[in-house]
Design an enzyme around this catalytic site. Structure first.
Site, short mmCIF file in Angstrom:
data_model
loop_
_atom_site.label_atom_id
_atom_site.label_comp_id
_atom_site.label_asym_id
_atom_site.label_seq_id
_atom_site.Cartn_x
_atom_site.Cartn_y
_atom_site.Cartn_z
N ASN A 1 42.37 36.76 41.19
CA ASN A 1 41.41 37.74 40.64
C ASN A 1 40.47 38.22 41.75
OD1 ASN A 1 38.92 35.96 40.62
ND2 ASN A 1 40.38 34.72 39.48
N ASP B 1 43.40 31.51 33.84
CA ASP B 1 43.67 30.82 32.56
C ASP B 1 45.11 30.33 32.51
OD1 ASP B 1 41.11 31.31 31.52
OD2 ASP B 1 41.68 33.39 31.10
#
Ligand SMILES: Cc1cc2nc3c(=O)[nH]c(=O)nc-3n(C[C@H](O)[C@H](O)[C@H](O)COP(=O)(O)O)c2cc1C
Length: 389
Positions: free
Chosen positions: A204, A273
């Site tokens: 990210n 996640d």
């Protein structure tokens, strides 16, 4: 020691690194200190006093007892100062300090200074290792004078070795982040990388800047800081104990291992996640072989630390939101049982990833409402520390 608002007397002696004192002065000013300068006559041969007078916006004390000088500068300058830093400190000046002579301004101020004293010796490596220099350093240390060891590297004289003037930023950090460490912050910073194959990964945009600002704020206020770090663009001061990790799995292990040492845990890292079910050991050759990437759920590090939470340990969570910020943050706080939740919206157009500012708000179980403010990541860090206090 927080140097913001502190009065610093900067002593400069005759060494080739005298020019680096200009940068040190600027860094100390940028961190909120007021700086005045005292120089030896020899130092003024390397960098003129006009430069330091201009940078400090104050007369430099360089001559004793001239017709136009104020008669008690050697008392007035140290009395004004909270901290006296001699950087660079020559072998000659070290000897003067250790013997206690005051034949010129820098050593006179050293004798007259009652507050905290720091020296940063810098010289040729053979000179630095000389028995007299080492003895003088030991003498100063035994009196409580703080010594910043020189760095090792390529010296101005063309030789390699110990004796190099440290980077001015490192000197400022060493002073600012000194102090007894009675409480420990454990913080996760940066982003995780979940391996697909040896050349590709899922990650990210987190830069680690917010985490780095928090780490610095706690260090500056006398905390020990353990930083479990994924990939990041931000840099951390050497005074942080850094545990490097890559994946969410390894970050989870490292955080749980360090948890018993922490008074406060801040979950600042952006943790993936999900990760690929299996990472290919060789580069996946073309897209035809992978139509769907099979994913597995990563450990929930926040949840795991809350499960193991010790009495009086505080746990702080972050919620990065791109829509319905407040509602989502309230839900996350309730579900996680964190002590504080910091909601931030880095895609709102007000600061964000790898920028110095961000839009953020603080929620606690007692105060579930917040209005988002756009401010620096340093401001976020100091608000957090105040809340914890
Ligand atoms: C080009 C040059 C570079 C020098 N660099 C250093 C140095 O890095 N460290 C040091 O201790 N002395 C160095 N010296 C020697 C000092 O300038 C000398 O010992 C002087 O007496 C120091 O005086 P002060 O402590 O009053 O400034 C250097 C001398 C010259 C000529």
């Amino acid at each position: 020691m927080n140097i913001h608002g502190k009065k610093i007397l900067l002593g400069i002696t005759g060494g080739i690194a005298a020019y680096k004192a200009c940068e040190l002065l600027r860094i100390l000013q940028k961190r909120g200190a007021e700086v005045r300068v005292v120089m030896t006559r020899e130092a003024a041969k390397f960098v003129g006093e006009t430069t330091f007078a201009a940078l400090s916006n104050f007369p430099v004390y360089v001559e004793t007892a001239t017709a136009d000088s104020k008669p008690f500068q050697h008392i007035d300058y140290p009395r004004w100062a909270d901290i006296y830093i001699v950087a660079p400190c020559s072998a000659t000046s070290l000897a003067r300090f250790a013997i206690g002579t005051g034949e010129e301004p820098v050593s006179l101020c050293f004798l007259a200074m009652q507050g905290e004293k720091w020296v940063v010796p810098a010289m040729n490596s053979v000179m630095y290792k000389a028995a007299a220099v080492q003895r003088n350093l030991e003498t100063l240390k035994s009196w409580g004078v703080k010594v910043i060891e020189p760095a090792c590297g390529y010296l101005a004289c063309g030789e390699e070795g110990m004796g190099k003037f440290p980077e001015p930023l490192d000197i400022a950090d060493a002073i600012e982040f000194s102090g007894s460490k009675t409480q420990t912050l454990l913080i996760s910073i940066g982003r995780t990388e979940e391996e697909i194959d040896p050349v590709r990964y899922i990650s990210n945009r987190s830069s680690g800047k917010t985490g780095a600002a928090i780490a610095r704020e706690f260090l500056r206020n006398g905390w020990r800081v353990i930083a479990v770090c994924g990939k990041m663009e931000a840099t951390l001061p050497k005074q942080c104990e850094i545990v490097p990790v890559q994946s969410a799995e390894s970050m989870n292990k490292a955080v749980l291992k360090m948890q018993p040492q922490a008074n406060v845990i801040v979950h600042c890292a952006a943790v993936a996640d999900y990760s690929p079910k299996t990472a290919s050991s060789q580069k996946i050759k073309n897209s035809k072989t992978v139509k769907n990437l099979e994913l597995k759920e990563n450990p929930n590090i926040l949840k795991n630390t809350i499960k193991n939470k010790a009495k009086n340990q505080k746990i702080i969570a972050f919620a990065l939101e791109t829509e319905n910020s407040l509602k989502n943050a309230q839900k996350k706080l309730k579900e996680s049982n964190a002590d504080i939740l910091i909601v931030n919206t880095p895609t709102s157009g007000k600061g964000g990833f790898n920028k110095d500012t961000v839009e953020f708000g603080f929620l606690t179980p007692k105060k579930l409402n917040t209005t988002l403010t756009h401010n620096t990541k340093e401001a976020l860090a100091s608000t957090l520390l105040e809340l914890i206090k």
